[in-house]
Design an enzyme around this catalytic site. Structure first.
Site, PDB file in Angstrom:
ATOM      1  N   LYS A 239       0.846  -1.200   0.000  1.00 54.70           N
ATOM      2  CA  LYS A 239       0.000   0.000   0.000  1.00 54.70           C
ATOM      3  C   LYS A 239       0.878   1.246   0.000  1.00 54.70           C
ATOM      4  O   LYS A 239       1.720   1.413   0.870  1.00 54.70           O
ATOM      5  CB  LYS A 239      -0.920  -0.014   1.234  1.00 54.70           C
ATOM      6  N   ASP A 244      -2.751  10.055   3.733  1.00 60.67           N
ATOM      7  CA  ASP A 244      -4.151   9.660   3.830  1.00 60.67           C
ATOM      8  C   ASP A 244      -4.892  10.613   4.765  1.00 60.67           C
ATOM      9  O   ASP A 244      -4.837  10.474   5.982  1.00 60.67           O
ATOM     10  CB  ASP A 244      -4.243   8.211   4.351  1.00 60.67           C
ATOM     11  N   LYS A 251     -10.463  12.532   8.313  1.00 59.28           N
ATOM     12  CA  LYS A 251     -10.016  12.054   9.619  1.00 59.28           C
ATOM     13  C   LYS A 251      -9.988  13.215  10.610  1.00 59.28           C
ATOM     14  O   LYS A 251      -9.863  14.372  10.199  1.00 59.28           O
ATOM     15  CB  LYS A 251      -8.581  11.515   9.503  1.00 59.28           C
ATOM     16  N   ASP A 262       1.423   6.221   5.645  1.00 61.61           N
ATOM     17  CA  ASP A 262       0.477   5.260   5.071  1.00 61.61           C
ATOM     18  C   ASP A 262       1.022   4.587   3.802  1.00 61.61           C
ATOM     19  O   ASP A 262       0.334   3.797   3.164  1.00 61.61           O
ATOM     20  CB  ASP A 262      -0.866   5.956   4.804  1.00 61.61           C
ATOM     21  N   GLU A 323      -9.691   3.584   1.890  1.00 61.99           N
ATOM     22  CA  GLU A 323      -9.114   3.700   0.549  1.00 61.99           C
ATOM     23  C   GLU A 323      -8.029   2.663   0.279  1.00 61.99           C
ATOM     24  O   GLU A 323      -7.782   2.305  -0.870  1.00 61.99           O
ATOM     25  CB  GLU A 323      -8.555   5.112   0.341  1.00 61.99           C
ATOM     26  N   ARG A 325      -7.866  -0.552   0.902  1.00 60.62           N
ATOM     27  CA  ARG A 325      -8.396  -1.788   0.299  1.00 60.62           C
ATOM     28  C   ARG A 325      -8.725  -1.581  -1.180  1.00 60.62           C
ATOM     29  O   ARG A 325      -8.677  -2.508  -1.974  1.00 60.62           O
ATOM     30  CB  ARG A 325      -9.625  -2.257   1.103  1.00 60.62           C
TER      31      ARG A 325
HETATM   32  N1  BES Z   1      -4.506   4.232   6.806  1.00 61.08           N
HETATM   33  C1  BES Z   1      -5.669   3.988   7.549  1.00 61.08           C
HETATM   34  C2  BES Z   1      -5.470   2.952   8.652  1.00 61.08           C
HETATM   35  C3  BES Z   1      -4.660   3.409   9.838  1.00 61.08           C
HETATM   36  C4  BES Z   1      -5.255   4.151  10.841  1.00 61.08           C
HETATM   37  C5  BES Z   1      -3.365   3.047   9.965  1.00 61.08           C
HETATM   38  C6  BES Z   1      -4.513   4.542  11.942  1.00 61.08           C
HETATM   39  C7  BES Z   1      -2.621   3.413  11.056  1.00 61.08           C
HETATM   40  C8  BES Z   1      -3.182   4.176  12.043  1.00 61.08           C
HETATM   41  C9  BES Z   1      -6.764   3.451   6.634  1.00 61.08           C
HETATM   42  O1  BES Z   1      -6.777   3.945   5.345  1.00 61.08           O
HETATM   43  C10 BES Z   1      -8.059   3.857   7.265  1.00 61.08           C
HETATM   44  O2  BES Z   1      -8.337   5.021   7.291  1.00 61.08           O
HETATM   45  N2  BES Z   1      -8.813   2.896   7.751  1.00 61.08           N
HETATM   46  C11 BES Z   1     -10.030   3.172   8.374  1.00 61.08           C
HETATM   47  C12 BES Z   1     -11.059   2.237   7.823  1.00 61.08           C
HETATM   48  C13 BES Z   1     -12.452   2.562   8.231  1.00 61.08           C
HETATM   49  C14 BES Z   1     -12.932   3.787   7.541  1.00 61.08           C
HETATM   50  C15 BES Z   1     -13.309   1.365   7.873  1.00 61.08           C
HETATM   51  C16 BES Z   1      -9.869   2.946   9.877  1.00 61.08           C
HETATM   52  O3  BES Z   1      -9.205   1.984  10.264  1.00 61.08           O
HETATM   53  O4  BES Z   1     -10.338   3.771  10.640  1.00 61.08           O
HETATM   54 ZN    ZN Z   2      -4.973   4.588   4.616  1.00 59.54          ZN
HETATM   55 MN    MN Z   3      -7.856   5.763   5.205  1.00 62.65          MN
END
Ligand code: BES
Ligand code: ZN
Ligand code: MN
Length: 471
Positions: A239, A244, A251, A262, A323, A325
């Site tokens: 990835k 992000d 966020k 990320d 995003e 996935r």
């Molecule tokens: N890059 C993030 C995941 C992440 C969050 C990695 C915090 C490290 C620390 C990913 O793209 C994301 O935002 N995932 C979301 C998914 C949700 C919207 C289903 C998450 O984990 O909050």
């Molecule tokens: Zn992400």
């Molecule tokens: Mn994300």
């Protein structure tokens, strides 16, 4: 920093003496210091003699000694040497059975190179530059020095991955990642091809294109290839979200700056290629890194939008922050279309949920096959890059059903790491696959016993060990 083997102690500045519980010393040191020092793992005691400094370094019980203990011990040694500002140090290696020495020296080379790394390109004040030489007091022979050299190469590869990720988002853009990949390919001897936005669109990678829409940085699809093309390849997918923000499903501001990390999965794939080439592994490797930013603008993808993936499946976007996935799904489909993967391994900072489940010491391991798990766990133990198996629970698959598209990109509240993995599985199908959710392990904001804050390069060492055992 030079690391070399030496039969006798050579550095007058600092001598590191690692000690197991109950181990006696025949060194001429103050008696009380030795009596008080209990050799517990991680404990240290610095002794000043007339002519030098000696650091007693506890290794704990010999029967519990494992790679992570040694990574902790070497990390402590490096930190103390840097704090003291010495130019050289000796590390007296613990006495181990001869048949364990090669692996031990590789680990030592890795751990010292890893711990000697400082990311200070943006600082006037540089730390740790004084430490130039580390002598390992150990038996010497050609096999052992080769093992040490391998470890050092592995350490450098992990550090490359760390640097790529430690650079801020405004420097480490998708284009920067692609540029590094091209230069690295030339330097180490593998192939690199990069698809830009037009080619990505032409290739119908609609999910990668969709994620990139809110950003002014062009997305890049980085393709790496190394080794013997006659063998079915291991395909490594990383990835590569160079930032992000969450997109329209933005966020919270708190800690958002960490989202420059990320792209750690992509950086790790590059590190693995550098290591595999440096070690001349006789494998066929393909690396795919979908790289983009996830930002907001009038052009950005919105919740409720439908994107068409590389394989033609329609995806309803419920949350633009899910995003990772999406870009991985297109890369996985690309892997299946153009290569016949023996195994796909993906590295992704995919979910906050895996951090809730496992914290920052264990990577979440998902797979649709049991075939590789034992070997993966072996490599994990040997390299102290820890994994924990999580279920690809089919019970939750229905959560990804969309009423208007083939699949949606968000499940319900619980089991967030699993529903993310299930989304990927939809595109993977029956191709053997390992998914590593490195959201907790790819970087650390706190100093760990074996790693300084910043990106960790998690997965480089483990994967190279795994690959060489599966040839
Ligand atoms: N890059 C993030 C995941 C992440 C969050 C990695 C915090 C490290 C620390 C990913 O793209 C994301 O935002 N995932 C979301 C998914 C949700 C919207 C289903 C998450 O984990 O909050
Ligand atoms: Zn992400
Ligand atoms: Mn994300």
């Amino acid at each position: 920093m030079q690391i070399q083997l030496s039969k006798t102690e050579t550095s007058p500045n600092l001598t590191i003496l690692p000690l197991f519980v109950g181990e006696k010393l025949n060194k001429n040191l103050p008696k009380h210091a030795l009596a008080d020092f209990k050799n517990r793992l991680g404990s240290t005691h610095l002794i000043y003699t007339d002519s030098s400094r000696v650091l007693l370094l506890g290794l704990g019980e010999k029967k519990n000694f494992k790679p992570e203990s040694w990574r902790t011990a070497t990390h402590t040694s490096i930190n103390i040497a840097m704090t003291l500002g010495v130019e050289s140090m000796d590390i007296v290696l613990p006495k181990l059975p001869t048949n364990q020495l090669e692996a031990f020296l590789e680990l030592t080379g890795f751990a010292l190179t890893f711990s000697g790394y400082r990311f200070d390109e943006y600082k006037k004040e540089k730390n740790g530059l004084k430490l130039k030489e580390v002598y390992l007091i150990s038996p010497i022979n050609a096999k052992l020095s080769k093992a040490l050299t391998r470890g050092i190469a592995l350490g450098h590869a992990a550090n490359t991955a760390r640097s790529l990720a430690n650079h801020p988002g405004n420097v480490a853009t998708p284009t920067h990642l692609a540029q590094h990949a091209k230069e690295s390919a030339k330097k180490f001897g593998f192939k690199c091809q990069v698809l830009g936005p037009k080619e990505i669109a032409k290739e119908k990678m609609g999910l990668l294109t969709g994620v990139s829409l809110g950003s002014d940085q062009p997305p890049q699809f980085i393709i790496l290839e190394y080794g013997n093309k006659n063998k079915p390849p291991f395909v490594l997918v990383g990835k590569g979200l160079t930032f992000d923000s969450g997109g329209v499903s933005i966020k919270p501001s708190e800690k958002m700056e960490e989202m420059k990390y990320d792209m750690c999965g992509g950086a790790v794939v590059l590190g693995i290629f550098e290591a595999a080439a440096a070690l001349k592994l006789p494998v066929h490797l393909v690396g795919l890194i979908p790289a983009t930013e996830n930002l907001l603008s009038g052009k950005a993808v919105k919740p409720g939008d439908i994107l068409i993936s590389h394989i033609g499946a329609s995806v309803e976007i419920i949350n633009t922050d899910a995003e990772g996935r999406l870009v991985l799904a297109d890369a996985i489909s690309y892997a299946k279309k153009y290569y016949k993967p023996k195994l796909i391994i993906d590295y992704a900072t995919l979910t906050g949920a895996v951090i809730t489940a496992l914290g920052d010491e264990y990577t979440g391991y998902f797979s649709n096959t049991k075939n590789y798990q034992k070997q993966f766990e072996k490599s994990s133990a040997l390299t102290a890059e820890k994994i924990w198996s999580l279920p690809l629970a089919q019970e939750y698959k229905d959560q990804l059903k969309s009423s208007i598209a083939d699949i949606k990109n968000l499940g319900e509240k619980g089991a967030g790491a699993t529903t993310a993995a299930l989304f990927l599985e939809y595109f993977v199908g029956t191709t053997p696959w390992i998914h590593l959710d490195i959201a907790g392990t790819a970087w650390t904001m706190r100093p760990k016993s074996y790693a300084s804050p910043g990106a960790t390069g998690w997965g480089v060492y483990l994967t190279v060990d795994f690959l060489r055992n599966n040839i």
